[in-house]
Scaffold this active site. Sequence first.
Site, PDB file in Angstrom:
ATOM      1  N   LYS A   1       6.500  -1.973   2.192  1.00 31.99           N
ATOM      2  CA  LYS A   1       5.260  -1.380   2.719  1.00 31.99           C
ATOM      3  C   LYS A   1       4.109  -2.355   2.451  1.00 31.99           C
ATOM      4  CE  LYS A   1       3.158   3.192   3.159  1.00 31.99           C
ATOM      5  NZ  LYS A   1       3.143   3.213   4.616  1.00 31.99           N
TER       6      LYS A   1
ATOM      7  N   TYR B   1       0.833  -1.201   0.000  1.00 30.78           N
ATOM      8  CA  TYR B   1       0.000   0.000   0.000  1.00 30.78           C
ATOM      9  C   TYR B   1       0.863   1.244   0.000  1.00 30.78           C
ATOM     10  CZ  TYR B   1       0.861   0.907   4.991  1.00 30.78           C
ATOM     11  OH  TYR B   1       1.444   1.202   6.190  1.00 30.78           O
TER      12      TYR B   1
ATOM     13  N   LEU C   1      10.913   1.083   7.668  1.00 30.71           N
ATOM     14  CA  LEU C   1      10.374   1.564   6.406  1.00 30.71           C
ATOM     15  C   LEU C   1      11.099   2.853   6.053  1.00 30.71           C
ATOM     16  CD1 LEU C   1       8.034   1.020   4.302  1.00 30.71           C
ATOM     17  CD2 LEU C   1       6.925   2.960   5.401  1.00 30.71           C
TER      18      LEU C   1
ATOM     19  N   GLU D   1      11.860   2.018  14.775  1.00 31.46           N
ATOM     20  CA  GLU D   1      10.905   3.027  14.282  1.00 31.46           C
ATOM     21  C   GLU D   1       9.600   2.817  15.026  1.00 31.46           C
ATOM     22  OE1 GLU D   1       9.591   2.457  10.227  1.00 31.46           O
ATOM     23  OE2 GLU D   1       9.586   0.282  10.443  1.00 31.46           O
TER      24      GLU D   1
HETATM   25  N1  PMP Z   1       7.391   3.534   9.340  1.00 32.63           N
HETATM   26  C1  PMP Z   1       6.237   2.849   9.288  1.00 32.63           C
HETATM   27  C2  PMP Z   1       6.172   1.473   9.873  1.00 32.63           C
HETATM   28  C3  PMP Z   1       5.098   3.417   8.687  1.00 32.63           C
HETATM   29  O1  PMP Z   1       3.953   2.729   8.605  1.00 32.63           O
HETATM   30  C4  PMP Z   1       5.182   4.735   8.178  1.00 32.63           C
HETATM   31  C5  PMP Z   1       3.974   5.387   7.572  1.00 32.63           C
HETATM   32  N2  PMP Z   1       3.725   4.901   6.307  1.00 32.63           N
HETATM   33  C6  PMP Z   1       6.407   5.418   8.254  1.00 32.63           C
HETATM   34  C7  PMP Z   1       7.491   4.779   8.844  1.00 32.63           C
HETATM   35  C8  PMP Z   1       6.566   6.808   7.692  1.00 32.63           C
HETATM   36  O2  PMP Z   1       6.498   6.820   6.296  1.00 32.63           O
HETATM   37  P1  PMP Z   1       6.053   8.115   5.489  1.00 32.63           P
HETATM   38  O3  PMP Z   1       6.876   9.247   5.996  1.00 32.63           O
HETATM   39  O4  PMP Z   1       6.371   7.782   4.076  1.00 32.63           O
HETATM   40  O5  PMP Z   1       4.585   8.313   5.738  1.00 32.63           O
END
Ligand code: PMP
Length: 283
Positions: free
Chosen positions: A147, A32, A203, A179
């Site tokens: 993701k 996603y 991620l 994270e």
């Molecule tokens: N880590 C995880 C596990 C996430 O789900 C997200 C949100 N998608 C992020 C980091 C931050 O990613 P982004 O800045 O692209 O929203």
Amino acid sequence: METAYFNGKFLPKDEIKISPDDRGFLFADGVYEVIRWYEGFFYDTNSHVTRLKRSLRELRINWPDADSFPTIATELIKVNKLENQPAMVYLQVTRGAARRTHYFPTPEVSPTSYAYAWSFEPESQLKETGIKVMLKEDIRWSRCDIKSVALLPNTMSFQEARENGLNECIFVRNGIITEGSHSNIFFVIDGTLFTHPESNDVLSGVTRKNILRIAQESGIKIREEALQENRIRFIQEAFITNTSLEVTPVIELGGNTLGDGIPGKVTRIIRDKFAIEIKALKG
Ligand code: PMP
């Protein structure tokens, strides 16, 4: 009536039917993306498309329309009359529907793609006050760089945080802070900004990447280095980043008050620079 995107078409959401044999339903076999509409533009769609393609490639899902994601998203904003409000667009692509087998369907089936847009209320208050977050053993798999829609450890952990009156759950793997359940985390120690390096354990957040750039442009020292949990007492400031929360200060981490218990100076500089960048893009 809400209009959503489904397998190449824009349809009333309640007319969309997904097979019970869809591998997204049976195995969470899909990926996603989420992008944010700032009343006139999406922020850094290129990075989201690049990450989407990478996630699809890593799972070997052949969805040929990844480059169309920004076009699909813009159309969803238009048809749902969301142009003049903050909004988000969610896209999910699964391997498709086939009789349930652990191996991939043979012959290959068409992926299922689904996207929708919704009006969203930014959490501006939390960006001012900062948030308290919990710490917990990272119970996720070892490909957190993908993701994937397989988010059960993330949803369970975030639910636990909420039930404890906290705003995020930060994971610790082998003594190292990785994270959050849906965010990346940054720390400030003696003026230097730390965040976990890109790896299979985190991620690669689009906001993370842009914040590293903004910090660099602001002359802040950066170290993409994992931080040991046992160094929490040295942390003066922290913040989390993601597409919806942007830069949100963290004032308490696993029961430890950080700095003076208010959003720190470096955090405020970065948060405000991000806001200025968005404002400039709005024109
Ligand atoms: N880590 C995880 C596990 C996430 O789900 C997200 C949100 N998608 C992020 C980091 C931050 O990613 P982004 O800045 O692209 O929203």
